[in-house]
Design a protein around this motif. Structure first.
Motif, PDB file in Angstrom:
ATOM      1  N   LEU A 245       0.881  -0.893   0.040  1.00  0.00           N
ATOM      2  CA  LEU A 245       0.173  -0.012   0.011  1.00  0.00           C
ATOM      3  C   LEU A 245       0.800   1.321  -0.231  1.00  0.00           C
ATOM      4  N   SER A 246       2.550   1.113   1.108  1.00  0.00           N
ATOM      5  CA  SER A 246       2.744   2.140   0.688  1.00  0.00           C
ATOM      6  C   SER A 246       2.886   3.236  -0.622  1.00  0.00           C
ATOM      7  N   HIS A 247       3.458   1.682  -1.593  1.00  0.00           N
ATOM      8  CA  HIS A 247       3.943   1.521  -3.152  1.00  0.00           C
ATOM      9  C   HIS A 247       2.795   2.304  -3.405  1.00  0.00           C
ATOM     10  N   VAL A 248       1.746   1.577  -3.013  1.00  0.00           N
ATOM     11  CA  VAL A 248       0.716   2.097  -4.357  1.00  0.00           C
ATOM     12  C   VAL A 248       0.622   3.907  -4.216  1.00  0.00           C
ATOM     13  N   LEU A 249       0.337   3.849  -2.793  1.00  0.00           N
ATOM     14  CA  LEU A 249      -0.529   5.676  -2.316  1.00  0.00           C
ATOM     15  C   LEU A 249       0.808   6.404  -3.224  1.00  0.00           C
ATOM     16  N   HIS A 250       2.729   5.664  -3.201  1.00  0.00           N
ATOM     17  CA  HIS A 250       4.145   6.842  -4.017  1.00  0.00           C
ATOM     18  C   HIS A 250       3.033   6.965  -5.178  1.00  0.00           C
ATOM     19  N   ASP A 251       2.618   5.723  -6.255  1.00  0.00           N
ATOM     20  CA  ASP A 251       2.676   5.581  -7.799  1.00  0.00           C
ATOM     21  C   ASP A 251       1.403   6.609  -7.525  1.00  0.00           C
ATOM     22  N   LEU A 252      -0.074   7.087  -6.358  1.00  0.00           N
ATOM     23  CA  LEU A 252      -0.856   7.367  -6.496  1.00  0.00           C
ATOM     24  C   LEU A 252      -0.703   8.873  -6.368  1.00  0.00           C
ATOM     25  N   GLU A 253       0.329   9.419  -6.581  1.00  0.00           N
ATOM     26  CA  GLU A 253       0.266  10.351  -5.286  1.00  0.00           C
ATOM     27  C   GLU A 253      -0.207  12.019  -6.280  1.00  0.00           C
ATOM     28  N   LEU A 254      -0.315  11.629  -6.964  1.00  0.00           N
ATOM     29  CA  LEU A 254      -0.744  13.349  -8.065  1.00  0.00           C
ATOM     30  C   LEU A 254      -1.435  13.224  -7.755  1.00  0.00           C
ATOM     31  N   ALA A 255      -1.876  11.902  -8.281  1.00  0.00           N
ATOM     32  CA  ALA A 255      -4.079  12.062  -8.465  1.00  0.00           C
ATOM     33  C   ALA A 255      -4.252  12.558  -6.589  1.00  0.00           C
TER      34      ALA A 255
END
Length: 405
Positions: free
Chosen positions: A252-262
């Motif tokens: 989840l940490s990596h997922v939220l990092h990838d979705l940071e802009l959105a």
């Protein structure tokens, strides 16, 4: 004293008569062979089972002649064994007897030798029972078992051939996926590139035609996204490719990092509980939660900050909802809930949302290809679990993922 003796003899005679009638009713033949005198007594039923007339003079040799030729050597060996000094005295053999004018009968001979004080055999007696119906039933059962075994073998071969065809089909699909990702994307890139050139260099000359150019560019982008999603879906194998112990917190940490802009653009608030580690494929699980979180962001109320909560709970198999049918049945599951305050949907569409290309909202308002949730379900199924959702229009949605422990 005389009267008492006479009464005792009568009782013995009565018991003998009752025994004779019982043996006759059960169609059990008897024999008694006196080894010292050489005399033998064979009951009428015993003679009948060997295909001999009631008044026939019987000797062991005569009886052996009435045994089916295919069983004769085996019966002679059994007789010799029980009458040998080393024998335990027990005799039990099943064989066929010959009967003139009718089919052979299966009989079972069970006997016992009686020894004197010196250990020499005095008598050899026993019973003969007709077991033809039992043998026929056993043979029928054996034939049924052989037929069943043959059918199982044929079905197994069919499944092997089907698996080979499926493997070939999957290989063809993988090849197609490569072609789709490369050869189909290339013309789309050219359309987008030439469209950018037209817009940048000839926008003033296009006039109202710029609207059609933008629509063309938008359609090309959607097609490119669709091809990428199809490629992702087709590349998901029927099982985890790299099964290891995976930390869902790290995922989840990596997922939220990838979705940071959105997340920043929408002002989304994402709360994540401490999540456990599970056995699985890290890349597939990352795809699962990225799709769920991005869906929660995308389908928010216009002008309202998306609020997303990710919670987890360990449950037993008995706590599973009745509608949940995991691929792999185990004693315990990890349930991960991804909840949002978005637009929600009518639960009558619950089955539809996990199907490929199924959308509940038009592309003009919410972007997407209708493959994201189908990918989620495939990932969960690959891990032996299940996924479902609870929702109401306008009141948000909760996706529940059940992963076996």
């Amino acid at each position: 004293m005389t009267g008492t003796a006479a009464l005792s003899i009568s009782e013995v005679a009565l018991e003998n008569e009752q025994l004779r009638l019982a043996l006759q009713a059960a169609q059990v033949g008897t024999w008694d062979y006196n080894m010292e005198t050489g005399q033998a007594e064979w009951s009428v039923i015993c003679k009948r089972l060997f295909g001999l007339p009631e008044d026939a003079s019987v000797t062991p040799a005569v009886l052996l002649e009435q045994v089916h030729p295919d069983d004769r050597e085996r019966v002679a060996h059994a007789n010799a064994r029980v009458l040998s000094p080393q024998s335990d005295g027990d005799h039990n053999v099943i064989f066929r007897t010959l009967r003139e004018g009718s089919a052979p009968r299966w009989v079972q001979a069970k006997g016992k030798t009686i020894l004197n004080d010196e250990g020499r055999i005095l008598r050899f007696n026993g019973v003969v029972i007709d077991v033809t119906e039992l043998k026929q039933a056993q043979e029928a059962l054996q034939q049924s078992a052989e037929v069943l075994e043959q059918r199982v073998a044929e079905r197994t071969q069919e499944l092997k051939e089907a698996n080979l065809q499926l493997k070939k089909s999957n290989e063809n699909l993988a090849e197609f996926a490569y072609i789709a990702s490369h050869d189909l994307q290339e013309p789309l890139r050219k359309i987008q590139s030439f469209g950018d050139i037209l817009r940048d260099q000839y926008e003033s000359q296009l006039g109202e035609g710029i609207m059609y150019l933008e629509r063309m560019q938008s359609a090309a982008r959607r097609m490119s996204t669709l091809i990428k999603d199809l490629l992702t879906f087709s590349r998901l194998s029927t099982r985890q490719e790299n099964t290891t112990t995976v930390s869902l917190t790290d995922i989840l940490s990596h997922v939220l990092h990838d979705l940071e802009l959105a997340i920043q653009e929408t002002g989304a608030e994402v709360t994540v509980e401490s999540l456990p580690s599970v056995k699985g494929d890290a890349s597939q699980l990352a795809q699962l939660f990225q799709n769920l979180v991005s869906n929660a962001i995308k389908f928010g109320h216009p002008g309202t900050k998306p609020v997303i909560e990710i919670r987890t709970e360990r449950i037993t198999a008995t706590d599973l909802p009745l509608t949940i049918r995991p691929v792999r049945a185990v004693a315990a599951y990890q349930r991960i809930d991804v909840s949002d305050n978005g637009i929600g949907f009518d639960e009558k569409y619950i089955e539809r949302i996990f199907q490929v290309f199924q959308r509940l909202h038009g592309t003009s308002k919410y972007a997407g290809t209708g493959i994201g949730l189908a990918i989620c379900e495939k990932v969960v199924v690959n891990h032996g679990g299940s996924i479902t959702a609870r929702s109401q229009p306008g009141k948000g949605t909760t996706f529940s993922v059940y992963l076996p422990l």
